[in-house]
Scaffold this active site. Structure first.
Site, short mmCIF file in Angstrom:
data_model
loop_
_atom_site.label_atom_id
_atom_site.label_comp_id
_atom_site.label_asym_id
_atom_site.label_seq_id
_atom_site.Cartn_x
_atom_site.Cartn_y
_atom_site.Cartn_z
N GLU A 161 49.27 3.82 -3.35
CA GLU A 161 48.27 4.83 -3.87
C GLU A 161 48.71 5.92 -4.77
O GLU A 161 48.46 6.84 -4.50
CB GLU A 161 47.38 5.31 -2.61
CG GLU A 161 46.77 4.25 -1.80
CD GLU A 161 45.70 4.73 -0.77
OE1 GLU A 161 45.70 5.98 -0.73
OE2 GLU A 161 45.11 3.88 -0.54
N GLU A 272 44.88 -2.77 1.16
CA GLU A 272 44.21 -1.98 2.26
C GLU A 272 42.65 -1.97 1.91
O GLU A 272 42.28 -2.09 0.93
CB GLU A 272 44.40 -0.48 2.06
CG GLU A 272 46.03 -0.09 2.41
CD GLU A 272 46.24 1.57 2.73
OE1 GLU A 272 45.08 2.41 2.79
OE2 GLU A 272 47.47 1.79 2.42
#
Ligand SMILES: *[C@@H]1O[C@H](CO)[C@@H](O)[C@H](O)[C@H]1NC(C)=O
Ligand SMILES: *[C@@H]1O[C@H](CO)[C@@H](O)[C@H](O)[C@H]1NC(C)=O
Length: 342
Positions: A161, A272
């Site tokens: 991320e 995710e």
């Protein structure tokens, strides 16, 4: 070679289904915040560290009960190198602990993602920008790649991320990391690459926000892009994956991302995605998995978020209760994978 052969076979035989599905086994990352500060003691009294014992048990459960064949193993960069980027050597004691979890993953027959979970940061500084250098991250990855150079089921999750950074500099940083991994002898394993905006899948096709077009320039040493896979994430609440409700029905946007991947001839992995166990989440997440299966030629698979070493009331916990999976796993993730691969 073996990996690429298997991959090609999967594409030919299961063009309308993902090849890999599984879950995150969190713990070695708990205490990392989005600015790359890592403080497990302060966050949770040090109670929820690496899933040394629960991780292997959970992975065996998911592999045997749900046929899951991939696990993502998040880890803090600070732990790997004993919080020292000057020496920047894998800490032997910590490595033994983390590698034990990796080996337990491999023992199930699954693919295993080593995920440095640092948001492109180290104590607030952006890698290659106002923080450590690209070479620092590459040196850590080179050592990990050396350890796993002979293991085709290891996947290098280069960075979790990234966000709020210069995408052009970040692309150059990831290029340095890719060369380091390949030069360490890990020439054929998959390497996952995330752009910006927390790896958000919907915004990925946009240059300035998601970074997909920019990231596409990253290559292996000989200029090809074999097994350079984009890593994408997606949550379905309007609070960025912190709540148990789902109110963001993005299946159509995920199709758009799939179309974009087809247009550039590249693949992605959804590392995710998650939600609570209510019908609202079932109604939103199951259709997204249908899209991923329909676009199985460009979506390699998914790992949902998250099992592992969680405290009992964590919102998105997928820790099994004995032999029973939580609702969203039993209603969506497991059956959609089984349906897709049968
Ligand atoms: C991360 O942790 C540091 C240190 O506790 C804190 O200063 C910072 O505000 C935190 N950032 C976020 C986004 O939580
Ligand atoms: C692509 O590059 C990799 C790494 O440099 C190399 O091992 C592989 O043979 C190349 N694959 C193709 C299809 O050219």
């Amino acid at each position: 070679m073996a990996l690429r052969a298997a991959f090609t076979a999967a594409l030919v035989l299961q063009a309308n289904a993902v090849w890999l599905a599984g879950v995150n086994i969190a713990g070695c990352d708990i205490g990392m915040n989005t600015t790359g500060y890592y403080d497990p003691e302060d966050s949770y009294g040090g109670e929820y560290g690496c899933p040394t014992s629960v991780g292997p048990t959970q992975m065996q459960h998911f592999a045997s009960k749900d046929n899951f064949n991939i696990f993502r193993l998040p880890v803090a960069w600070q732990s790997l190198v004993n919080n020292d980027l000057v020496t920047n050597e894998l800490d032997a004691t910590f490595w033994a602990e983390y590698d034990g979890i990796v080996q337990a993953c491999l023992d199930t027959g699954a693919y295993c993602i080593v995920d440095i979970h640092n948001y492109a940061r180290w104590w607030g500084g952006i890698v290659g920008q106002d923080g450590p250098s690209a070479a620092d991250l590459a040196k850590t990855w080179s050592q990990i790649a050396t350890k796993y150079a002979a293991q085709p089921r290891i996947i290098f999750g280069t960075m979790n991320e990234p966000h709020d950074l210069d995408i052009n500099i970040w692309t150059a940083t990831l290029q340095t990391v890719v060369y380091a991994i390949r030069d360490a002898g890990a020439t054929s394993q998959m390497i996952f690459l995330s752009g910006s905006n927390y790896a958000n899948a919907v915004s990925f096709p946009t240059d300035t926000v998601g970074g997909g077009p920019t990231l596409s320039s990253i290559v292996n040493r000989d200029g090809n892009t074999t097994n350079l896979i984009f890593e994408l994430h997606q949550y379905f609440d309007s609070a960025g994956g912190t709540q148990t409700y789902c109110n963001d029905a993005v299946a159509a946007q995920i199709e758009t991302t799939g179309d974009y991947l087809r247009s550039i001839g590249r693949q992605a992995f959804m590392a995710e995605l998650g939600g609570g166990n209510g019908e609202d989440c079932v109604d939103i997440i199951c259709p997204v998995l249908d899209v991923l299966n329909d676009y199985g030629d460009v979506f390699v698979g998914w790992t949902s978020w998250a099992a592992g070493n969680w405290w009992p009331d964590y919102e998105l916990s997928e820790v099994p209760d004995g032999d029973a999976d939580v609702g969203i796993v039993s209603s969506c993730f497991a059956p959609k994978f089984a349906a897709g691969t049968s």
